[in-house]
Design an enzyme around this catalytic site. Structure first.
Site, PDB file in Angstrom:
ATOM      1  N   LYS A 151     -35.279  25.101  51.656  1.00  0.00           N
ATOM      2  CA  LYS A 151     -36.736  25.303  51.696  1.00  0.00           C
ATOM      3  C   LYS A 151     -37.103  26.551  50.891  1.00  0.00           C
ATOM      4  O   LYS A 151     -36.225  27.373  50.569  1.00  0.00           O
ATOM      5  CB  LYS A 151     -37.203  25.433  53.150  1.00  0.00           C
ATOM      6  CG  LYS A 151     -36.610  26.615  53.903  1.00  0.00           C
ATOM      7  CD  LYS A 151     -36.988  26.560  55.390  1.00  0.00           C
ATOM      8  CE  LYS A 151     -36.312  27.691  56.150  1.00  0.00           C
ATOM      9  NZ  LYS A 151     -36.520  27.572  57.607  1.00  0.00           N
TER      10      LYS A 151
ATOM     11  N   ARG B 244     -42.607  26.841  69.037  1.00  0.00           N
ATOM     12  CA  ARG B 244     -43.395  26.553  67.834  1.00  0.00           C
ATOM     13  C   ARG B 244     -43.597  25.041  67.764  1.00  0.00           C
ATOM     14  O   ARG B 244     -44.660  24.534  68.055  1.00  0.00           O
ATOM     15  CB  ARG B 244     -42.687  27.080  66.577  1.00  0.00           C
ATOM     16  CG  ARG B 244     -42.549  28.594  66.532  1.00  0.00           C
ATOM     17  CD  ARG B 244     -41.973  29.061  65.220  1.00  0.00           C
ATOM     18  NE  ARG B 244     -40.795  28.288  64.819  1.00  0.00           N
ATOM     19  CZ  ARG B 244     -40.011  28.609  63.796  1.00  0.00           C
ATOM     20  NH1 ARG B 244     -40.266  29.664  63.043  1.00  0.00           N
ATOM     21  NH2 ARG B 244     -38.971  27.863  63.500  1.00  0.00           N
TER      22      ARG B 244
ATOM     23  N   TYR C 217     -48.682  57.160  43.413  1.00  0.00           N
ATOM     24  CA  TYR C 217     -49.883  56.993  44.232  1.00  0.00           C
ATOM     25  C   TYR C 217     -49.711  57.685  45.582  1.00  0.00           C
ATOM     26  O   TYR C 217     -48.658  57.577  46.219  1.00  0.00           O
ATOM     27  CB  TYR C 217     -50.164  55.509  44.466  1.00  0.00           C
ATOM     28  CG  TYR C 217     -50.627  54.781  43.234  1.00  0.00           C
ATOM     29  CD1 TYR C 217     -51.844  55.095  42.625  1.00  0.00           C
ATOM     30  CD2 TYR C 217     -49.858  53.778  42.665  1.00  0.00           C
ATOM     31  CE1 TYR C 217     -52.275  54.426  41.490  1.00  0.00           C
ATOM     32  CE2 TYR C 217     -50.272  53.092  41.534  1.00  0.00           C
ATOM     33  CZ  TYR C 217     -51.493  53.422  40.947  1.00  0.00           C
ATOM     34  OH  TYR C 217     -51.908  52.758  39.829  1.00  0.00           O
TER      35      TYR C 217
ATOM     36  N   MET D  73     -47.387  48.636  41.477  1.00  0.00           N
ATOM     37  CA  MET D  73     -47.413  47.206  41.151  1.00  0.00           C
ATOM     38  C   MET D  73     -46.278  46.816  40.201  1.00  0.00           C
ATOM     39  O   MET D  73     -45.635  45.780  40.378  1.00  0.00           O
ATOM     40  CB  MET D  73     -48.757  46.860  40.530  1.00  0.00           C
ATOM     41  CG  MET D  73     -49.002  45.387  40.378  1.00  0.00           C
ATOM     42  SD  MET D  73     -50.745  45.164  39.935  1.00  0.00           S
ATOM     43  CE  MET D  73     -50.913  43.434  40.123  1.00  0.00           C
TER      44      MET D  73
END
Ligand SMILES: *Cc1c(COP(=O)(O)O)cnc(C)c1O
Length: 359
Positions: free
Chosen positions: A35, A130, A252, A300
């Site tokens: 998956k 679930r 940052y 980023m």
């Protein structure tokens, strides 16, 4: 020149890890869980290494079609079954084995009057809460499916919430055995952690995912401790170096402040490549083979590393974010997550290379 960030996938490592499944669970057939595009590795890249599995397990019809396009004619387990009529048509067409966890799916399936018998696995909820049937309703679902002419084999499955713990399977296993007592059909219980830690759960079919890719299913041991080989290496290069005086900061938010004269290596890898932005200072990064510490907030497209103690490092030095020399599990632990998430997060913009002919 393209950005130097690269995800290298090693099919020979995947083949080795599948062999570990066979060693651990020699009596069981194995669904290779692919998956999320084989946990970020690429279905087509790992398919040749997994072609000796007994089946594939995944979630999406599109991924099942890709496994069929690779040439696979054996069973494909659709882990959450189908969601609507269009899905069901594809299930029949691609000859998938859907997991049935709800009566609405049975209504759909029987209503479609399949021309050829459809194999299914009924999911029992043994505490994960679930998907799946609890309180005797699974038995009713199995009986209903077995009575219908259009259904082939009815398998029985469950999923463990705490198989990574030494005694984590006892309760759910007892519950599954109680709910399925006397029912015929192949049983499938074990994820990677159960394959490695709990032989009593192996049953007819195991369902390993993360271990095929060399990641650890437990928080306290890294993949190599289970003799697993990492199937993905995320590498890049230093693209710049900065010299900081004590008191100067980087990036940052100026999170990292130099306490000493500090050399900072700038790595071409950021959160848009899939590296976690929440990685704290001190997260290990290999620079030229030496262990260094992340210093400053991941941005980023770049991240910053303290390379003061690696004087030979400079522009062009090789950087390993995770891989053979730095287990993904270790990086994940620093970031408060698991190797699964880091593998799956590697972004489409990262160039990929598949090692040919094995490592
Ligand atoms: C993802 C998944 C697996 C594989 O889990 P790993 O921990 O990666 O081995 C097995 N079974 C089900 C139902 C899953 O969703």
């Amino acid at each position: 020149m393209p950005r130097p960030i690269l995800a290298t996938v090693d099919p020979a490592a995947v083949a080795h890890n599948l062999a570990r499944v066979r060693q651990c669970a020699p009596q069981s057939r194995a669904w290779a869980v692919v998956k999320a595009d084989a946990y970020g590795h690429g279905i087509e890249a790992v398919y040749p290494a997994l072609a000796t599995a007994d089946g594939f397990a995944l979630l999406e019809i599109a991924e099942a079609a890709r496994v069929r396009a690779c040439g696979w004619t054996g069973p494909i387990l659709l882990l959450e079954g189908f969601f609507d009529a269009a899905d069901l048509a594809a299930v029949l067409e691609l000859k998938l084995t859907p997991v049935i966890h709800d009566d609405a799916q049975i209504d759909f399936l029987l209503g479609a009057r399949p021309a050829a018998p459809v194999d299914v696995f009924v999911k029992f909820n043994t505490g994960m809460n679930r998907l799946g049937y609890a309180d005797g309703r699974g038995r009713k679902a199995v009986e209903r499916l077995r009575a219908a002419g259009s259904i082939g084999t009815v398998g029985l499955m469950m999923h463990f919430p705490e198989a990574d713990l030494p005694d984590g399977v006892v309760g759910p296993l007892a519950r599954f055995e109680r709910e399925t007592a006397g029912l015929p059909g192949p049983r499938s219980l074990a994820n990677s952690a159960s394959v490695l830690l709990h032989p009593a759960t192996h049953a007819d079919w195991v369902r390993p995912g993360i271990l095929l890719y060399g990641g650890s299913p437990t928080g306290d041991r890294d993949g190599p401790a289970f003799d697993l080989r990492p199937a993905m290496e995320l590498t890049s290069e230093l693209i710049a170096v900065q010299q900081l005086a004590p008191g100067e900061a980087v990036g940052y938010g100026q999170r990292f402040v130099a306490q000493r004269p500090t050399r900072i290596g700038i790595v071409a890898c950021g959160y848009a490549d899939g590296y976690p932005r929440h990685a704290p200072d001190g997260t290990p990064v290999l620079i030229g083979g030496e262990r260094c510490a992340l210093a400053g907030r991941v941005s980023m497209d770049m991240l910053t590393v303290d390379i003061t103690d690696v004087p030979q490092a400079g522009i062009g030095s090789r950087v390993e974010l995770f891989g053979r020399a730095l287990p993904v599990d270790e990086v994940a632990r620093h970031c408060g997550t698991i190797g699964y998430e880091l593998m799956c997060a590697v972004a489409p913009r990262v160039a990929r290379r598949v090692i040919a002919g094995g490592s």
